[in-house]
Design a protein around this motif. Structure first.
Motif: not given
Length: 305
Positions: A80-86, A167-172
């Motif tokens: 959810x964080x990386x492959x959707x949100x980010x 996007x930065x926060x989700x990837x981190x």
């Protein structure tokens, strides 16, 4: 504890540079992906291609796909964080900001990864890392200043910046959390396969809610871009990058963002008549100097258990 120079050995440098080179090309491709196509469907199609390929890779490497309840919950969070949100945030940011500025902004992963790594995993932030980061950020600021002057920002700038920051926060969050105790106990490709699976489901749901049923484009460039983003930009790079996060810490692993920006600028020089000047040369030089200083810093300790 690794020596000060151990981080420059080939098994660290090669994947570090390779991910930077590949990701340096993806910013271009994304601009074509959102040309007349809803961003969420572009992301969903990308991972509809990438996810089966990651499961095939896991099977080819003979990695077990049973990762337990804890592993599945971790994969759900990463998905959810990386492959959707980010990715949805990044694609939307490029509707309002130039791809070069979004790429430069994403070097802020250096700061957010290091901060979250310290907070969540107990990874120490060293003096050399801080010095290197400050030098690199000075260089990034020069590159950002030049990009802003060269390519006037279109669309709603404040919304574009908001999407990029999210996007930065989700990837981190995904970068750091995958390196926790549960994540380290799992095969990387197995964790990524399930993460992409959950991310793809979230992508499809978000796309359907925000844009309705998909209308598939017939442009050859779109499908060539999907192939490059899904296979090279996802299947090749994410196992390498997430492994680097585990090996050298989230903050230093994020420094491939500087390589990404410089590669993107070099490609622009070759194919889009990008003109270097004292500001961009100084910015690139400072970014690279900061990169070397940070990478020569002593390795962070193992995460807290």
């Amino acid at each position: 504890m690794q020596s000060d120079h151990a981080l420059l050995r080939p098994r660290i440098v090669i994947p570090f540079v390779l991910t930077g080179i590949i990701w340096g090309s993806t910013w271009w491709v994304i601009t074509d992906q959102i040309d007349g196509m809803p961003p969420s469907w572009s992301v969903a199609i990308r991972f509809l291609v990438a996810t089966p390929a990651m499961f095939v890779l896991a099977a080819a490497m003979r990695r077990p796909l049973r990762i337990g309840r804890g592993g599945q919950l971790l994969a759900l969070f990463i998905g959810v964080a990386q492959f959707c949100g980010n990715f949805n945030f990044v694609y939307r940011a490029e509707l309002h900001l130039t791809s070069g500025i979004v790429a430069v902004m994403f070097t802020m992963l250096i700061v957010s990864n290091a901060t979250l790594g310290w907070w969540l995993l107990g990874q120490r932030i060293t003096r050399n890392f801080v010095i290197g980061t400050m030098i690199a950020l000075a260089g990034i600021s020069l590159l950002l200043l030049h990009e802003a002057r060269l390519s006037p920002l279109g669309g709603n700038v404040s919304i574009g910046i908001m999407w990029a920051v999210l996007g930065i926060l989700a990837a981190s969050l995904a970068n750091v959390v995958q390196a926790n105790e549960t994540g380290r106990s799992l095969p990387m490709v197995s964790l990524l396969a399930w993460s992409m699976f959950y991310g793809t489901l979230a992508d499809i749901a978000l796309a359907w809610i925000t844009a309705g049923p998909p209308t598939l484009p017939d442009r050859a460039s779109f499908w060539a871009g999907i192939a490059w983003l899904a296979l090279s930009g996802s299947i090749v790079t994410f196992p390498l990058h997430y492994t680097l996060v585990r090996q050298i810490g989230a903050g230093r692993a994020a420094y491939n963002g500087i390589v990404t920006v410089i590669v993107a600028m070099l490609l622009t020089t070759l194919f889009e008549d990008y003109r270097w000047n004292p500001v961009t040369i100084s910015g690139a030089a400072l970014a690279l100097i900061g990169l070397v200083i940070a990478l020569r810093a002593r390795a962070a300790p193992r995460p807290r258990l």
